[in-house]
Design an enzyme around this catalytic site. Structure first.
Site, short mmCIF file in Angstrom:
data_model
loop_
_atom_site.label_atom_id
_atom_site.label_comp_id
_atom_site.label_asym_id
_atom_site.label_seq_id
_atom_site.Cartn_x
_atom_site.Cartn_y
_atom_site.Cartn_z
N GLU A 1 -128.15 -10.39 -27.90
CA GLU A 1 -127.26 -10.22 -26.74
C GLU A 1 -126.83 -8.75 -26.62
O GLU A 1 -126.75 -8.21 -25.51
CB GLU A 1 -126.00 -11.10 -26.88
CG GLU A 1 -126.27 -12.60 -26.85
CD GLU A 1 -126.65 -13.15 -25.47
OE1 GLU A 1 -126.75 -12.35 -24.52
OE2 GLU A 1 -126.86 -14.37 -25.37
N GLU B 1 -131.19 -16.83 -12.66
CA GLU B 1 -132.64 -17.03 -12.69
C GLU B 1 -133.25 -17.38 -11.33
O GLU B 1 -134.36 -16.92 -11.01
CB GLU B 1 -133.02 -18.09 -13.73
CG GLU B 1 -132.81 -17.65 -15.18
CD GLU B 1 -131.35 -17.64 -15.62
OE1 GLU B 1 -130.52 -18.27 -14.93
OE2 GLU B 1 -131.03 -17.00 -16.64
N ASP C 1 -137.10 -19.28 -23.70
CA ASP C 1 -137.39 -18.63 -22.42
C ASP C 1 -138.00 -17.22 -22.46
O ASP C 1 -139.15 -17.00 -22.11
CB ASP C 1 -136.13 -18.63 -21.52
CG ASP C 1 -134.85 -18.16 -22.22
OD1 ASP C 1 -134.92 -17.74 -23.38
OD2 ASP C 1 -133.78 -18.21 -21.58
N ARG D 1 -128.03 -6.60 -23.29
CA ARG D 1 -126.95 -6.22 -22.36
C ARG D 1 -126.53 -4.77 -22.54
O ARG D 1 -126.44 -4.01 -21.57
CB ARG D 1 -125.74 -7.15 -22.55
CG ARG D 1 -126.07 -8.60 -22.30
CD ARG D 1 -124.84 -9.47 -22.41
NE ARG D 1 -125.22 -10.88 -22.51
CZ ARG D 1 -124.57 -11.88 -21.96
NH1 ARG D 1 -123.48 -11.66 -21.27
NH2 ARG D 1 -124.97 -13.12 -22.10
C1 DMJ Z 1 -128.86 -13.57 -19.50
O1 DMJ Z 1 -128.11 -13.06 -20.54
C2 DMJ Z 1 -130.31 -13.24 -19.67
O2 DMJ Z 1 -130.96 -13.38 -18.47
C3 DMJ Z 1 -130.97 -14.09 -20.72
O3 DMJ Z 1 -132.34 -13.84 -20.85
C4 DMJ Z 1 -130.77 -15.54 -20.41
N1 DMJ Z 1 -129.42 -15.87 -20.16
C5 DMJ Z 1 -128.59 -15.01 -19.36
C6 DMJ Z 1 -128.50 -15.40 -17.90
O4 DMJ Z 1 -128.57 -16.71 -17.61
#
Ligand code: DMJ
Length: 569
Positions: A164, A453, A297, A168
């Site tokens: 994270e 998304e 994902d 970010r």
């Molecule tokens: C974000 O922090 C990123 O896109 C991550 O890959 C998946 N989850 C969140 C948004 O839904």
């Protein structure tokens, strides 16, 4: 003609058995007098004629109207104006955050207060959002954010999640560095942060621990899941580390990124599909669950994006295998409308897989995959151009088509939710022929976290095809966010928040709000919406890759000394 035959003089003058074959025998009692009979017949015929005429009017009108509506819609919507509305939503909510929560990592718009996750702030909001403010051309807000970032400290006693923080914070800083024409403030901060995170990679396998202490640099195993790291988390650091390596010339970042991919690939998984946990001591996958939702994902997303970032073909090979695996084992169709969805394999690929093992649950998170497929197929070119390239083939066409189908499904996950028109966190697609809705929502999955998304997907599909319908769908979603997630205080200050339930309202008719603004609302959702309505092709997909948190990073050729690895098999 035939109407005249039965409706003309024959009735009036003298009915005969021959002239009344259809109506006489069973529907009229023999005792009925002819005058009444004729009246009834005339009425029936009139009714019949009227229904035919009405049907014809309806038929032509509905066809013409559909086109007319489309044309009117197109002519009426000024996309530039919609784009400015998105920018205004960003500015309104950003100003409220600046006033009531400035510098804090988490913001509660209902309580109008912010808080930090640890003893000191990390810039969770500010660093994640600054490139959106740059792209939307908000220089004053950018300057205030820059001054805050200049003083943020990334060396204090606190355990952060490595993934994270990388996607970010590191991603945000690197993107800000690039978009600001190389303002050193951002790169220096990125280097400081990366140095504090580096200890996460000191594991026996080279796979990163889930967390790391910023002060001691000690990597820390996941506190749950038997200490396993999640697959998406270890494989979604590479774009950031490699761009940092490029900017600094420091090969350690490159090597850390590559090592992870090599270790993962040495597992030799079936059909490119990976379980969602991985053991950091052994480098082996743990458990069987395969999905493109949470914890799986962005593994798939970063395969193609690493290829697009540097052109290293090993990642395209891995990506291709995985897409074939998805098509073979994970794609399902809902009933009654046949929506394409990507399900989950709870017990992995067994006995060659097969749809019988497929669970129909799909996280909203999976919607990223349509955009990944589209940009992966076309390499960021518009579709028409891509189709003319020598490398275009049936396989790419099929990847693109799956991306298109998934886009419609993800739109429907909003559109078909009656109350708010906003998607829940998770849906389960229906395969029961007796039921008439394509998906249902479990009670605990009804929340909406302002996730990006689907609008991300619409942005990709619009950029690549130029098809206006993607903008219309995005506009509908944007309007629903404006309608149901907006918080306005008594001073008229605006924020946007998450929802506890997209399927119903409070008794007074207000939306069921959850008191939290996600940083990816600013970093991703509003950014992708703004770019969806942009006519200037800002952030050209041939020149940039978006990291998984929507921070654009430029593509580049690897320098000498930055080595690509080769696959063992
Ligand atoms: C974000 O922090 C990123 O896109 C991550 O890959 C998946 N989850 C969140 C948004 O839904």
């Amino acid at each position: 003609m035939s109407f005249n035959i039965t409706h003309g003089n024959t009735y009036k003058d003298k009915p005969t058995g021959r002239s009344l074959p259809l109506y006489y025998s069973r529907h009229f009692a023999p005792t009925t007098n002819f005058k009444t009979k004729n009246k009834k017949r005339i009425m029936l015929l009139k009714g019949f004629l009227l229904s035919v005429v009405l049907y014809l009017i309806y038929y032509f009108a509905s066809h013409t109207l559909n086109n007319l509506q489309f044309t009117l819609f197109n002519n009426e919507v000024d996309w530039k104006d919609v784009q400015l509305k998105v920018r205004q939503a960003m500015l309104d909510s950003w100003h409220t955050y600046e006033k009531h929560g400035w510098g804090t990592d988490v913001y509660h718009p209902l309580l109008e207060t912010g808080e930090n996750m640890g003893p000191k702030p990390l810039g969770w909001m500010i660093v994640d959002s600054i490139d959106t403010l740059m792209i939307m051309d908000c220089p004053e807000e950018v300057e205030r954010a820059r001054l805050w970032i200049k003083d943020v400290d990334y060396k204090f006693n606190y355990e952060v999640n490595n993934f994270e923080t990388t996607i970010r914070m590191l991603g945000g800083l690197l993107s800000a560095y690039h978009l600001s024409n190389e303002d050193e403030v951002y790169l220096n901060k990125a280097i400081e942060l990366a140095s504090s995170l580096a200890g996460a990679y000191d594991s026996p396998s080279g796979l990163p621990y889930a967390s790391v202490n910023l002060q001691t640099g000690k990597g820390i195993k996941n506190h749950v899941d038997n200490g396993a790291s999640s697959t998406a988390e270890v494989a979604t650091l590479q774009l950031e580390l490699k761009y940092l390596a490029k900017l600094t010339g420091d090969v350690q970042w490159w090597d850390k990124a590559q090592k992870i991919m090599q270790v993962l690939d040495s597992n030799n998984v079936v059909d490119g599909l990976v379980p969602i946990y991985v053991n950091v001591d052994t480098g082996k996958y743990q458990g069987k669950l395969i999905r493109l939702g949470s914890r799986g994902d962005s593994y798939y997303e970063y395969l193609i994006k690493q290829y697009l970032q540097t052109g290293e073909s090993v990642y395209y090979e891995m990506y291709r295998e995985s897409v074939e695996g998805v098509r073979k084992h994970l794609v399902g169709k809902s009933k009654p409308s046949g929506l394409t969805f990507i399900g989950e394999l709870e017990r992995g690929v067994i006995n060659g897989g097969g749809l019988s093992a497929l669970s129909n649950k799909m996280d909203h998170l999976v919607c990223f995959y349509g955009g990944t497929l589209a940009v992966g197929a076309t390499k960021g070119l518009v579709l028409e151009e891509a189709r003319k390239q020598p490398w275009w083939d049936a396989e790419r066409e099929a990847h693109f088509k799956l991306g298109e189908e998934l886009t419609y499904t993800c739109y429907k996950m909003y559109h078909d939710v009656d109350a708010t028109g906003l998607s829940p966190e998770i849906v389960v697609f229906n395969n029961d022929p007796e039921k008439d809705t394509d998906f249902y929502i479990k009670r605990l999955d009804r929340h909406n976290l302002q996730r990006p998304e689907t609008v991300e997907l619409l942005f990709y599909l619009y950029r690549i095809t130029g098809d206006e319908k993607y903008r219309q769908w995005g506009y509908e979603i944007f309007n629903n966010f404006m309608k149901y997630t907006k918080v306005v205080n008594d001073k008229g200050e605006v924020s946007f928040t998450s929802l506890n339930d997209v399927t119903s309202f409070n008794q007074d008719g207000s939306p069921k709000m959850r008191d939290n603004t996600e940083s990816f609302w600013f970093a991703e959702t509003l950014k992708y919406l703004y770019l969806l309505f942009d006519d200037a092709d800002t952030i050209d997909l041939r020149e940039y890759v978006f990291n998984t948190e929507a921070h654009p990073l430029p593509v580049f050729k690897p320098d000498e000394g930055f080595k690509t690895w080769s696959r063992a098999k």
